[in-house]
Design an enzyme around this catalytic site. Structure first.
Site, PDB file in Angstrom:
ATOM      1  CD  GLU A  44      -1.099  -6.486   5.171  1.00  0.00           C
ATOM      2  OE1 GLU A  44      -0.793  -6.712   3.985  1.00  0.00           O
ATOM      3  OE2 GLU A  44      -1.272  -5.335   5.622  1.00  0.00           O
ATOM      4  CB  CYS A  56      -0.983  -0.054   1.162  1.00  0.00           C
ATOM      5  SG  CYS A  56      -2.465   0.911   0.839  1.00  0.00           S
ATOM      6  CG  HIS A  82      -3.334  -3.704   3.222  1.00  0.00           C
ATOM      7  ND1 HIS A  82      -2.324  -3.214   4.011  1.00  0.00           N
ATOM      8  CD2 HIS A  82      -4.003  -2.623   2.752  1.00  0.00           C
ATOM      9  CE1 HIS A  82      -2.375  -1.895   4.033  1.00  0.00           C
ATOM     10  NE2 HIS A  82      -3.389  -1.509   3.271  1.00  0.00           N
TER      11      HIS A  82
HETATM   12  N1  GLN Z   1      -1.875   6.669   2.920  1.00  0.00           N
HETATM   13  C1  GLN Z   1      -1.994   5.916   1.708  1.00  0.00           C
HETATM   14  C2  GLN Z   1      -3.376   6.028   1.090  1.00  0.00           C
HETATM   15  O1  GLN Z   1      -4.321   6.417   1.712  1.00  0.00           O
HETATM   16  C3  GLN Z   1      -1.659   4.461   1.949  1.00  0.00           C
HETATM   17  C4  GLN Z   1      -2.640   3.746   2.790  1.00  0.00           C
HETATM   18  C5  GLN Z   1      -2.146   2.449   3.335  1.00  0.00           C
HETATM   19  O2  GLN Z   1      -0.957   2.179   3.303  1.00  0.00           O
HETATM   20  N2  GLN Z   1      -3.042   1.635   3.863  1.00  0.00           N
HETATM   21  O3  GLN Z   1      -3.544   5.692  -0.052  1.00  0.00           O
END
Ligand code: GLN
Length: 604
Positions: A527, A398, A525
């Protein structure tokens, strides 16, 4: 439906979540279908707005629910797919009651905690326990309910009252209360002390709940006379008192319960003895003992913001662990506070700066996890730069993917001002931009959340191979910003490939550097869908690359399909293949025992 309620006494952080999930594992091993509910008595509607530093990570479900990390324990241990309603909070219950009151559903009555809130809690539990969450049809056999907090907390009172009424309502034979407590040892005398447990059981009884089983956390197994004393004072048979003493790794807990016949005690209370089998836990036993024997280390540098609390990245750690066990490596996580890598730290705290760089340089692989806000971003960019230039395996999740994109723009494309508009709204090269679906004014539940599909654009890329040559994969998301689609052709020309995209082809999901041993970034994600015995494909890729095994994993059969994958190109996108490395058509150590030795942070 039968219910097992798990409560906690004496202190928080006893590992109630692990105990509850492990009870689920043992009952599942007896042939029963299990679902679970976590009650969090705090006022927040969900965990989405809570700081990971204070509360541990926010776990994301398929349906986009942002929930307590204990739901991750249940999903991993029991291989379930829970819904947002499987996490009850005071906020959710009050919201539903107040909505009903505004609609006039209470017909002029005074709306009160008893009976309206307590009824709403019971109705919620009954409704949600019937939702199938294990991929089969029809409701499960047993619902494990974990009540967060410690008996005596003011905010859990309405739940205790509701659960007392509920146990009466479902009747004997359908409700089993397991109370998790602490039996401390005073070093001077070396004696196991029962008084804290006696007090907490008395508190529980005073509130109308009677424990059937006592699960006692302690450093060593309970002495027989200690069990007898507890039995006498707490009115629980000796056979129903189990010890959860410290173990070398968390997968031993279900085995510990089984060895003490906890399943028999629970099955007896629930009148299920005649339908249950002897628990079959061979797979768990093998995994728990294999994990103990691992010796060859694989060092992963976790470059994050919240390096002081490992629960902040719990699912990432678990996914790394699952992958390490699959690769027969002992996982060593080196926590690198990203801000310490920055030039400013070199002046202000040179020792911290040097220590952070030593850790990063000593690592076999680098992981930059998700995150929000600009603190430590520059340090993460330096880490991505180091991994890219030195051929060190890199997985960016992300924010970690967005970081890799920014780093590439700055270093390779000479766009020195490149940034995400999250960190600099006026950047000259906005390579990561705000997404139309998000909101900047309301924080709760306003991101792109939950399961979305990613289509592979190239067949030969490492990610597609790791996902078993799938044409698409469903993974969970939680973000507000995304790679700027207008800049994608420039990036690809410079050599950064966007090998996975959403159905529109406009939203970038997976990046790869084809000439690097393993440099992968994902907008999702992975994970959250990793399971013991079924590690997430990309975590497996990182650990395999970090331990010199990637080629054999890429060539071998894929045992690692945790995410939902598909082999039909149902969006009409035909994956291309690599041609000379480019797409033809653009289109602290976790497992060495200390982690849970004191019962703190004992999560799966
Ligand atoms: N801050 C970034 C976004 O909102 C990444 C978010 C995250 O890593 N979950 O896109």
């Amino acid at each position: 439906m039968k219910y097992v309620l798990v409560t906690g006494g004496v202190v928080s952080g006893l590992g109630k979540g692990v105990t509850a999930s492990s009870i689920g594992v043992v009952l599942k091993a007896c042939g029963l279908r299990i679902t679970s509910i976590k009650i969090d008595p705090y006022l927040n509607t969900d965990a989405g707005t809570m700081s990971p530093f204070e509360h541990g990570e926010v776990f994301v479900l398929d349906d986009g629910g942002e929930v307590d990390l204990d739901l991750g324990n249940y999903e991993r241990f029991l291989d379930l797919k829970l819904t947002r309603d499987n996490n009850i909070t005071t906020g959710k219950i009050y919201q539903s009651v107040i909505n009903k009151e505004r609609k006039g559903d209470y017909l002029g009555k005074t709306v009160q905690v008893v009976p309206h809130i307590t009824d709403a809690i019971q109705e919620w539990i009954e409704r949600v326990s019937m939702i199938p969450v294990d991929g089969k049809e029809g409701p499960a056999d047993v619902c494990v309910i974990e009540l967060g907090g410690t008996i005596g907390d003011i905010e859990s009172m309405p739940f205790i009252e509701a659960l007392g009424q509920f146990s009466y309502h479902v009747g004997p034979g359908n409700f089993c209360l397991v109370h998790v407590s602490l039996v401390p040892v005073l070093n001077v005398v070396g004696e196991q002390k029962t008084k804290p447990t006696q007090h907490s059981v008395r508190g529980l009884r005073g509130l109308g709940l009677t424990p059937n089983i006592l699960a006692c956390r302690s450093t060593k197994a309970l002495d027989e006379n200690v069990k007898e004393k507890l039995s006498q004072f707490c009115h629980v048979p000796v056979a129903n008192i189990v010890t959860l003493h410290d173990v070398t790794n968390i997968w031993h807990i279900p085995l510990l319960l089984k060895d003490q016949n906890a399943h028999e005690a629970i099955l007896k209370v629930l009148n299920l003895q005649s339908v249950a089998w002897e628990p079959m836990l061979e797979e768990w036993t093998n995994r728990a003992t294999t994990c103990d024997k691992l010796q060859d280390p694989v060092r992963i540098a976790m470059v994050g913001k919240y390096t002081g609390l490992s629960d902040s990245y719990l699912s990432v750690l678990k996914a790394l662990l699952h992958a390490s066990v699959a690769c027969h490596r002992k996982l060593v996580v080196d926590w690198v506070p990203s801000a310490d890598l920055e030039d400013a730290t070199a002046k202000e705290a040179p020792d911290a700066h040097e220590a952070a760089w030593n850790l990063l340089k000593g690592a076999d692989g680098i992981l930059v996890p998700g995150g929000f806000g600009d603190r430590g971003v520059q340090g993460k960019i330096l880490a991505a730069n180091y991994a890219r230039e030195n051929n060190v395996p890199y997985l960016g999740i992300c924010l970690g993917m967005q970081i890799a994109v920014i780093e590439f723009a700055r270093s390779v494309m000479n766009l020195t001002g490149a940034n995400s508009t999250e960190f600099n709204p006026d950047t000259t090269a906005p390579c990561v931009v705000f997404m139309p679906e998000g909101s900047k004014t309301h924080m709760g539940g306003t991101m792109r959340l939950g399961s979305r599909r990613t289509y592979f654009q190239v067949t030969g890329c490492k990610s597609a191979k790791l996902y078993g040559n799938a044409s698409y994969v469903d993974e969970r998301h939680r973000h507000r910003y995304e790679v700027n689609p207008d800049m994608v052709p420039e990036f690809e020309k410079a050599g950064l490939l966007f090998v996975g995209r959403d159905e529109s082809g406009e939203r970038m999901e997976i990046i790869e550097l084809p000439d690097h041993p393993f440099f992968v970034g994902v907008q999702f994600h992975p994970e959250f869908k990793s399971r013991p015995g079924k590690p997430s494909a990309l975590f497996l890729g990182l650990i395999a690359a970090s331990s010199g095994q990637l080629d054999s994993w890429l060539q071998g059969p894929s045992h690692h399909r945790t995410a939902t994958i598909g082999h039909n190109s149902s969006n009409g996108v035909t994956p291309n293949s690599y041609q000379n490395g480019h797409i033809k058509k653009p289109a602290k150590s976790l497992v060495n025992g200390n982690h849970h030795a004191n019962g703190i942070g004992m999560h799966i």
